[in-house]
Design a protein around this motif. Structure first.
Motif, mmCIF file in Angstrom:
data_model
loop_
_atom_site.group_PDB
_atom_site.id
_atom_site.type_symbol
_atom_site.label_atom_id
_atom_site.label_comp_id
_atom_site.label_asym_id
_atom_site.label_seq_id
_atom_site.Cartn_x
_atom_site.Cartn_y
_atom_site.Cartn_z
ATOM 1 N N PRO A 120 136.885 51.541 12.751
ATOM 2 C CA PRO A 120 138.141 52.208 12.283
ATOM 3 C C PRO A 120 138.454 52.104 11.789
ATOM 4 C CG PRO A 120 136.869 51.686 14.993
ATOM 5 C CD PRO A 120 136.525 51.036 13.721
ATOM 6 N N TRP A 121 139.294 51.161 11.523
ATOM 7 C CA TRP A 121 140.116 50.617 10.356
ATOM 8 C C TRP A 121 139.495 51.319 9.476
ATOM 9 C CZ3 TRP A 121 139.589 46.657 6.470
ATOM 10 C CH2 TRP A 121 138.817 46.252 6.667
ATOM 11 N N GLN A 122 138.634 50.721 8.914
ATOM 12 C CA GLN A 122 138.155 50.491 7.661
ATOM 13 C C GLN A 122 138.147 53.159 7.051
ATOM 14 O OE1 GLN A 122 134.512 48.549 8.211
ATOM 15 N NE2 GLN A 122 134.978 47.114 6.211
ATOM 16 N N TRP A 123 137.732 53.157 8.368
ATOM 17 C CA TRP A 123 138.160 54.734 8.177
ATOM 18 C C TRP A 123 139.046 55.441 7.274
ATOM 19 C CZ3 TRP A 123 133.219 56.783 6.239
ATOM 20 C CH2 TRP A 123 131.996 56.229 7.399
ATOM 21 N N ALA A 124 140.100 54.570 8.264
ATOM 22 C CA ALA A 124 141.502 54.815 8.308
ATOM 23 C C ALA A 124 142.478 54.445 7.166
ATOM 24 C CB ALA A 124 141.894 54.790 9.575
ATOM 25 N N THR A 125 141.783 53.612 6.548
ATOM 26 C CA THR A 125 142.444 52.861 5.164
ATOM 27 C C THR A 125 142.109 52.944 4.049
ATOM 28 O OG1 THR A 125 142.250 50.745 6.164
ATOM 29 C CG2 THR A 125 142.615 50.638 4.297
ATOM 30 N N LEU A 126 140.797 54.181 4.251
ATOM 31 C CA LEU A 126 139.944 54.815 3.254
ATOM 32 C C LEU A 126 140.802 55.505 2.900
ATOM 33 C CD1 LEU A 126 136.419 54.185 3.074
ATOM 34 C CD2 LEU A 126 137.875 54.082 1.449
ATOM 35 N N LEU A 127 140.883 56.283 4.189
ATOM 36 C CA LEU A 127 141.873 57.761 4.153
ATOM 37 C C LEU A 127 143.635 57.295 3.518
ATOM 38 C CD1 LEU A 127 142.080 60.582 5.074
ATOM 39 C CD2 LEU A 127 142.843 59.796 7.537
ATOM 40 N N VAL A 128 143.704 56.804 3.989
ATOM 41 C CA VAL A 128 145.542 55.939 3.178
ATOM 42 C C VAL A 128 145.056 55.350 2.078
ATOM 43 C CG1 VAL A 128 147.062 54.178 3.297
ATOM 44 C CG2 VAL A 128 146.087 55.055 5.679
ATOM 45 N N VAL A 129 143.910 55.104 1.428
ATOM 46 C CA VAL A 129 143.947 54.369 -0.319
ATOM 47 C C VAL A 129 143.739 55.851 -0.865
ATOM 48 C CG1 VAL A 129 142.266 53.902 -1.649
ATOM 49 C CG2 VAL A 129 142.814 52.514 0.485
ATOM 50 N N ASP A 130 142.754 57.267 -0.586
ATOM 51 C CA ASP A 130 142.808 58.412 -0.870
ATOM 52 C C ASP A 130 143.951 58.910 -1.443
ATOM 53 O OD1 ASP A 130 140.263 57.579 -1.587
ATOM 54 O OD2 ASP A 130 139.285 58.680 0.184
ATOM 55 N N VAL A 189 137.833 47.429 0.752
ATOM 56 C CA VAL A 189 137.865 48.486 2.048
ATOM 57 C C VAL A 189 136.482 48.312 2.723
ATOM 58 C CG1 VAL A 189 138.439 50.044 3.960
ATOM 59 C CG2 VAL A 189 139.741 49.724 1.923
ATOM 60 N N VAL A 190 135.726 48.881 1.890
ATOM 61 C CA VAL A 190 133.629 48.200 2.458
ATOM 62 C C VAL A 190 133.155 47.335 1.809
ATOM 63 C CG1 VAL A 190 134.107 50.671 2.674
ATOM 64 C CG2 VAL A 190 132.631 49.491 -0.049
ATOM 65 N N GLY A 191 134.043 46.334 1.002
ATOM 66 C CA GLY A 191 133.689 44.897 0.498
ATOM 67 C C GLY A 191 132.495 44.691 -0.271
#
Length: 256
Positions: free
Chosen positions: A143-153, A223-225
Motif C-alpha cells: 500500500p505504501w508503494q502505491w501511495a508513494t507512486l501517486l505522490v511522486v507523480d 519506489v518499485v525497486g
C-alpha cells in the motif's frame, strides 16, 4: 455611530477565488478534447501495449513494474508541459493575460490554478495506470508503494509546470505545440522512460543525469525497486532547482 462592516462574505473570500479559478481551469481543459484525450489516453494506451501485452512475454511483472513507474512520469510530463506551455502561449498571444491582470482576483491565482490543473490530471493518470497495472499486468505492490507512486507523480508535475510556463512565455500559440514536443519527446526517450537505458548505447546512460525527467523517473523507479541507486536527495535537489529556475525565468518574461 453606525459602522460599516468591511468583512468580505464567505462567497467572496480569496480562498474561494483560488478554488474557483482552479476548478474552472480544470473543467475547461477537461472539456477540450485536443488536450484531455491525448493527455489521459496516451500513457494508458502505451502502458497497455508495452507494459501489459508486450511485457507479458518480455520480462513479465518486473517489466510491468518498471513501465508503471516510467509511464506515470511520461504522463505527468505531458499534462504539465502542454497544460502550461501551450495554454499560456495561446492566452498570452490573445491578450488573455492582460485581461487577467486587471481583474479583481488574488495575485497568483492564475498560476496556482494551472498548477492545480496539472497536478489533478497527474493524479488521474497515475490512478489509471495503477488500476491497469494491478488488474491487467498482475503488479502487486505494498500500500505504501502505491501511495508513494501517486505522490511522486503529482508532486513531480511541478518542475515541468515551470518548464512549460517558460516555454509559454517565449513562443506564440502557433509554435508552442511544436516546441513542447521538441522538448517532451526526446527527453522522454533519453531519460529511459520508454525503455531502460541499459538497452541503449552507454553514452545515453552517462548523459541522462542532465534531464529532469530522468531524475523524476528514478524517484518513481526507486519506489518499485528498479532505479539506478543514486541518492534520493540528489534527485530532489535537481528537480527543486529546475522548478525554481524556470519559474523565475518565466516570471521575468511575463512581467515585462
Amino acid at each position: 455611530m453606525n459602522t460599516i462592516d468591511m468583512t468580505l462574505p464567505a462567497s467572496r473570500t480569496p480562498l474561494r477565488s483560488y478554488w474557483l479559478e482552479a476548478k474552472y481551469e480544470f473543467l475547461r481543459l477537461l472539456r477540450t478534447p485536443m488536450f484531455s484525450v491525448p493527455t489521459l489516453l496516451f500513457p494508458t494506451l502505451f502502458y497497455v501495449l508495452f507494459g501489459v501485452l508486450m511485457a507479458g512475454s518480455r520480462g513479465g511483472v518486473a517489466a510491468a513494474q518498471y513501465l508503471l513507474a516510467t509511464y506515470g512520469v511520461f504522463g505527468v510530463m505531458g499534462a504539465a508541459l502542454f497544460g502550461f506551455g501551450v495554454t499560456v502561449a495561446i492566452e498570452r498571444q490573445n491578450g488573455y493575460l492582460v485581461l487577467k491582470r486587471v481583474l479583481p482576483m488574488p495575485p497568483g491565482a492564475y498560476l496556482l490554478a494551472k498548477m492545480a490543473m496539472a497536478m489533478l490530471f497527474s493524479a488521474i493518470i497515475s490512478t489509471l495506470l495503477a488500476v491497469l497495472a494491478f488488474t491487467l499486468a498482475g503488479v502487486e505492490l505494498q500500500p505504501w508503494q502505491w501511495a508513494t507512486l501517486l505522490v511522486v507523480d503529482v508532486a513531480g508535475a511541478l518542475p515541468f509546470c515551470a518548464m512549460g510556463l517558460y516555454i509559454g512565455s517565449l513562443v506564440g500559440g502557433n509554435g508552442a505545440p511544436a516546441v513542447v514536443n521538441i522538448v517532451y519527446l526526446p527527453m522522454t526517450f533519453l531519460s529511459g522512460l520508454w525503455m531502460p537505458l541499459k538497452m541503449l548505447p552507454p553514452v545515453f546512460a552517462k548523459i541522462a543525469v542532465v534531464w529532469p525527467a530522468w531524475h523524476l523517473g528514478q524517484l518513481a523507479l526507486k519506489v518499485v525497486g528498479h532505479d539506478a541507486g543514486r541518492p534520493v536527495v540528489m534527485h530532489l535537489a535537481v528537480l527543486a532547482g529546475i522548478t525554481v529556475v524556470f519559474f523565475l525565468l518565466a516570471r521575468r518574461r511575463l512581467s515585462r
